[in-house]
Design an enzyme around this catalytic site. Structure first.
Site: not given
Lengths: 323, 323
Positions: B29, B51, B105
């Site tokens: 995403i 990351s 989300k």
């Protein structure tokens, strides 16, 4: 306590005579707890019941809430004891009619519906009391006071009982929305959230579903609080022999232990003297206070943790359960 | 937008130059949506990533949020894209350090943890933005405006897609806390709760779990609103061929229909002209506005409905799913 009519809603008055109250949903919890508590209450007297399966001797009974509201406009205070799934529509009708409403635990089948009831009560200017009877257990208030400024390291909850003994033939607790072992377990969560001064959140959960049931028979939960504080909870409905309703709190300076569902308190191994009116008499006393003060008391945090556990938890399937 | 330091927290200034932002959690995403949206944003420029599996070309990468906070105290704005389960601790660290935080989300693995983040953001005086990207789809704002004063009779949600196509190899969505089909389904709920003017509550749910997975592959939900209004939602991850992300709203005076995930709007069969910056550019624009205004935007209602569905829903077991 006299409840007088305010502008379009049951208002507040001084405690002169006891107030008529209607009890809706005449099952085991109503007979075991609510009726005796109301009978011993100085604030209320039982004026009517609502039950499809018949009420109790010498008290008028109505088939549903609509009949009650029509037949007895003088009753401004309603206590709702039916299971959570059918409760929302009845609570909505009562609040919309301007009645003060007390809800058995859990306050709803979903968190969202309780939030809707809370908004409706506010809009109507009436009292909504979402009760947690275990918070009225004799040791809880003292435990909360003791922990107010404590640095808690760990909370261990063991809530293990024999479902056949405490919920004989109660099919609804095994049906979706009935919560299963969370029906008693939420009592422990209601105490934990009352005595631990900071909010916690669920970090891990395992829910054990009997292969023939829609709700769990056991659950293991872990929560995290501030500064490395943890809470572990073990709920189990398969406990035979002695029953366990215990919460142990380890702080940086000692240990607090609530047993017997919160009725008994030990601090650093010393038994504390705990007195109170009893859980359900305590609830009705508090309900009268809330009406008197024009306030509501709706704390959804125990139900929120249960919903979180269903959402986050891993499911395991265990042996079928037969009543 | 320049973010200047206020008293102990990232403060608010005027929009003069673009603000450095860090992106945490560089998965699908982030690469598909966040990085292009930041690149096209006038308000932010991507200054660092976090990351463990490596970042992106030409942008400094840090192993974890603690390293980022130490190495780049000049970065006051963080966007968090990792899955919900690990997100809470990272968000807490960022907010505690006085950073403005945007959450992908769903905003958390539990409702309770999002409420804790909201309290922390308020205590630190920083912006927390719990995003719902589907609310930025081109037709949503116009749909909401159209329905503001409407009397809604029924809402039908069909959200059916091929999980192999949209979530290839994403193991976390199948693990407890990963929400399964509610991961896309919550997008539909985020639109529904934005365009329906009154709150609804879940009344019935059936969740279909593959026998080898911890999260559902399909779900059927029913909600109730005021005056007999109902919402039915069908989520399914087994849809091959054409994909369905449709919401149809029947009112007393006509029909509104959002298709393509909210990008296309028809009112009474007539296509409406809908323009917007796109979902993720819209989110970053809104994030900049919130920081500028010193506000947060945390609406947990879509996640609340999902938690309610897990708590209230019946579970059925369906065929094993293999990626």
């Amino acid at each position: 306590m006299t409840v007088t009519r305010g502008a379009g809603a049951g208002g507040v008055g001084r405690q002169l005579v006891s107030e008529p109250i209607a009890l809706l949903g005449i099952g085991k919890i109503a007979r075991d707890q609510h009726i005796p508590a109301i009978a011993s209450s100085g604030a209320f007297h039982l004026a009517a019941t609502v039950s499809r399966s018949g009420g109790i001797d010498d008290v008028e009974n109505h088939a549903d809430v609509a009949d009650l509201l029509t037949a007895r406009p003088d009753i401004n205070v309603l206590s709702l004891c039916m299971p959570p799934v059918p409760r929302f529509d009845i609570a909505t009708a009562a609040l919309a009619a301007g009645k003060h409403v007390m809800l058995e635990k859990p306050p709803g089948a979903t968190v969202s519906e309780v939030l809707k009831l809370e908004r409706l009560a506010r809009a109507k200017g009436v009292t909504l009391f979402a009760t947690w009877h275990s918070r009225e257990a004799a040791g809880v208030a003292q435990a909360r006071a003791h922990l107010r400024d404590a640095q808690i390291k760990h909370v261990q909850i063991d809530w293990k009982e024999d479902v056949r003994r405490w919920h004989p033939g109660q099919d609804w607790i095994w049906q979706a929305g009935g919560l299963g072992v969370f029906d008693p377990g939420i009592n422990a969560l209601s105490i934990m959230t009352a005595i631990v001064p900071n909010p916690v959140h669920l970090t891990d959960a395992t829910l054990s579903f009997p292969e023939n049931r829609d709700t769990p028979i056991a659950a293991d939960l872990s929560f995290a609080g501030p500064a490395g504080m943890t809470v572990d909870a073990a709920f189990d409905w398969r406990q035979e022999g002695p029953q366990s309703w215990n919460i142990t709190v380890d702080t940086t300076v000692g240990q607090l232990r609530l047993t017997d569902g919160g009725a008994t308190l030990h601090i650093d191994g010393m038994a504390q003297t705990c007195e109170g009116p009893g859980e359900y008499p305590g609830l009705y006393h508090r309900f009268a206070e809330l009406i008197e003060a024009g306030q509501s008391d709706v704390d959804i945090s125990p139900l929120q943790h249960v919903a979180d556990a269903f959402m986050l938890g891993r499911r395991t399937t265990v042996a079928a359960f037969h009543d």
